[in-house]
Design a protein around this motif. Sequence first.
Motif, PDB file in Angstrom:
ATOM      1  N   TYR A   1       0.846  -1.216   0.000  1.00 14.65           N
ATOM      2  CA  TYR A   1       0.000   0.000   0.000  1.00 14.65           C
ATOM      3  C   TYR A   1       0.876   1.258   0.000  1.00 14.65           C
ATOM      4  CZ  TYR A   1      -4.110  -2.679   1.587  1.00 14.65           C
ATOM      5  OH  TYR A   1      -5.150  -3.553   1.700  1.00 14.65           O
ATOM      6  N   LEU A   2       1.838   1.237   0.922  1.00 13.29           N
ATOM      7  CA  LEU A   2       2.632   2.461   1.098  1.00 13.29           C
ATOM      8  C   LEU A   2       3.507   2.754  -0.115  1.00 13.29           C
ATOM      9  CD1 LEU A   2       3.873   2.605   4.778  1.00 13.29           C
ATOM     10  CD2 LEU A   2       2.811   4.441   3.464  1.00 13.29           C
ATOM     11  N   LEU A   3       4.141   1.694  -0.654  1.00 16.06           N
ATOM     12  CA  LEU A   3       4.992   1.942  -1.826  1.00 16.06           C
ATOM     13  C   LEU A   3       4.160   2.441  -3.003  1.00 16.06           C
ATOM     14  CD1 LEU A   3       7.605  -0.941  -1.589  1.00 16.06           C
ATOM     15  CD2 LEU A   3       8.106   1.512  -1.639  1.00 16.06           C
ATOM     16  N   ASP A   4       2.982   1.848  -3.204  1.00  8.64           N
ATOM     17  CA  ASP A   4       2.118   2.344  -4.300  1.00  8.64           C
ATOM     18  C   ASP A   4       1.854   3.848  -4.120  1.00  8.64           C
ATOM     19  OD1 ASP A   4       1.881  -0.065  -5.595  1.00  8.64           O
ATOM     20  OD2 ASP A   4      -0.044  -0.595  -4.693  1.00  8.64           O
ATOM     21  N   ALA A   5       1.554   4.241  -2.888  1.00 11.30           N
ATOM     22  CA  ALA A   5       1.245   5.659  -2.632  1.00 11.30           C
ATOM     23  C   ALA A   5       2.490   6.527  -2.838  1.00 11.30           C
ATOM     24  CB  ALA A   5       0.712   5.820  -1.209  1.00 11.30           C
ATOM     25  N   LEU A   6       3.638   6.045  -2.404  1.00 10.62           N
ATOM     26  CA  LEU A   6       4.858   6.855  -2.523  1.00 10.62           C
ATOM     27  C   LEU A   6       5.298   6.976  -3.974  1.00 10.62           C
ATOM     28  CD1 LEU A   6       6.821   5.636   0.628  1.00 10.62           C
ATOM     29  CD2 LEU A   6       5.455   7.723   0.347  1.00 10.62           C
ATOM     30  N   TRP A   7       5.169   5.883  -4.756  1.00 11.93           N
ATOM     31  CA  TRP A   7       5.524   5.982  -6.184  1.00 11.93           C
ATOM     32  C   TRP A   7       4.634   7.027  -6.864  1.00 11.93           C
ATOM     33  CZ3 TRP A   7       4.986  -0.007  -7.055  1.00 11.93           C
ATOM     34  CH2 TRP A   7       6.083  -0.669  -6.486  1.00 11.93           C
ATOM     35  N   GLU A   8       3.348   7.009  -6.477  1.00  7.49           N
ATOM     36  CA  GLU A   8       2.422   7.965  -7.097  1.00  7.49           C
ATOM     37  C   GLU A   8       2.815   9.399  -6.734  1.00  7.49           C
ATOM     38  OE1 GLU A   8      -1.695   6.756  -6.635  1.00  7.49           O
ATOM     39  OE2 GLU A   8      -2.270   8.856  -6.927  1.00  7.49           O
ATOM     40  N   GLU A   9       3.169   9.604  -5.458  1.00  8.96           N
ATOM     41  CA  GLU A   9       3.600  10.949  -5.054  1.00  8.96           C
ATOM     42  C   GLU A   9       4.871  11.356  -5.796  1.00  8.96           C
ATOM     43  OE1 GLU A   9       2.169  13.252  -3.118  1.00  8.96           O
ATOM     44  OE2 GLU A   9       0.447  11.911  -2.957  1.00  8.96           O
ATOM     45  N   ALA A  10       5.820  10.419  -5.884  1.00  6.84           N
ATOM     46  CA  ALA A  10       7.132  10.732  -6.468  1.00  6.84           C
ATOM     47  C   ALA A  10       7.020  11.116  -7.944  1.00  6.84           C
ATOM     48  CB  ALA A  10       8.068   9.540  -6.308  1.00  6.84           C
ATOM     49  N   THR A  11       5.995  10.625  -8.611  1.00  5.92           N
ATOM     50  CA  THR A  11       5.913  10.832 -10.072  1.00  5.92           C
ATOM     51  C   THR A  11       4.724  11.713 -10.465  1.00  5.92           C
ATOM     52  OG1 THR A  11       4.689   8.758 -10.343  1.00  5.92           O
ATOM     53  CG2 THR A  11       7.082   8.630 -10.529  1.00  5.92           C
ATOM     54  N   ARG A  12       4.242  12.501  -9.517  1.00  9.02           N
ATOM     55  CA  ARG A  12       3.146  13.423  -9.875  1.00  9.02           C
ATOM     56  C   ARG A  12       3.611  14.355 -10.989  1.00  9.02           C
ATOM     57  NH1 ARG A  12       0.025  15.284  -4.461  1.00  9.02           N
ATOM     58  NH2 ARG A  12      -0.335  17.098  -5.773  1.00  9.02           N
ATOM     59  N   THR A  13       2.715  14.583 -11.943  1.00  6.89           N
ATOM     60  CA  THR A  13       3.092  15.308 -13.156  1.00  6.89           C
ATOM     61  C   THR A  13       3.734  16.661 -12.853  1.00  6.89           C
ATOM     62  OG1 THR A  13       1.168  14.270 -14.149  1.00  6.89           O
ATOM     63  CG2 THR A  13       2.213  16.012 -15.424  1.00  6.89           C
ATOM     64  N   GLU A  14       3.282  17.329 -11.808  1.00  5.54           N
ATOM     65  CA  GLU A  14       3.809  18.679 -11.538  1.00  5.54           C
ATOM     66  C   GLU A  14       5.281  18.688 -11.139  1.00  5.54           C
ATOM     67  OE1 GLU A  14       1.321  17.113  -9.925  1.00  5.54           O
ATOM     68  OE2 GLU A  14       0.971  17.957  -7.934  1.00  5.54           O
ATOM     69  N   TYR A  15       5.816  17.528 -10.730  1.00  2.39           N
ATOM     70  CA  TYR A  15       7.237  17.486 -10.365  1.00  2.39           C
ATOM     71  C   TYR A  15       8.119  17.098 -11.552  1.00  2.39           C
ATOM     72  CZ  TYR A  15       4.946  17.127  -5.814  1.00  2.39           C
ATOM     73  OH  TYR A  15       4.135  17.335  -4.728  1.00  2.39           O
TER      74      TYR A  15
END
Length: 313
Positions: free
Chosen positions: A234-248
């Motif tokens: 769960y946590l890794l899925d959420a962190l990957w999503e945060e890490a690759t948000r389009t705005e970054y």
Amino acid sequence: MTTVAAQSLSSESTITIHPQSGYTGAEISGVDLAQDLPDRVIAEIRQALLKWKVVFFRDQTIGHAEQVAFARRFGKVTPAHPYEDNPPPGFPEIFPIDSRRYGEQYGRKRTSYDSSWHTDVTALVNPPAFSILRADILPPYGGDTAWTNLVAAYENLPAPVRDLVDALDAEHTFESRAAQGGTRANAVARKPLRSFHPVVRVHPETGERALFVSPGFTRAAKNLRGLGPRLSSYLLDALWEEATRTEYTVRFRWQPGSVAFWDNRATAHLAIPDAGHLGHDRVLYRVTIEGDVPQGVDGRRSESVEGEPFHGS
Ligand code: SIN
């Protein structure tokens, strides 16, 4: 080229910085990478790189020798790759990223050796600090590369989440690459690389904190130390999503003579797999610069589980 706001670093500066997105990436003009550049210019490039995390140069006419010489100005240059056994003759530091080597996957050419977000070779206990990639043969369109700013990803997390991830370590392995098959699968199985890295690493030059996880090297084990498979997942899925948000992110359109230079301690990148169905070749050459062993916010260091540190010269 869209120039957001060109910036000179000082009144004596000969280089100009053209930011390419809000958080990530700047194009640098006024530099000929074929030349033996003055220390001042090297320092300005380094400063821009630390700020923008990836910098781009256009219209360069350099070959393997000039690429390696330029890389040496920023640190020790490593061998091509822990699993590379066929670099170009005379250039053991050059890692060819050559679609002609990879064959097909799902009936299409592969754009690059990997098409998931990753930071270079984080299965190593000391992943490369920097990578420099030079374009040679390109499809007429498609095959861009994107980078994301892992410092921005960390800093924009809510405070309670930052506190949580500061304490975590993730397992990084090469197994998912081996599972994709191809020439490297056997080498990976024979000489596995596996390390635990802090999920948040402190940058050794800037002191910034970066969210140091990406799916490329953490998806096979999917293991946050001590959390078990369900919470890790769960946590890794959420962190990957945060890490690759389009705005970054920033997306770079390669042209012949383009060079990208990125800081692996603060970014992840993605070879966008949109060129395979076009049937064109895509050939780029990468060099990497030796990195240190990452450090977490409390000073703890990454740990090697399998494999040796990767040193340059
Ligand atoms: C890499 O992952 O270093 C190469 C990226 C690309 O092929 O664009």
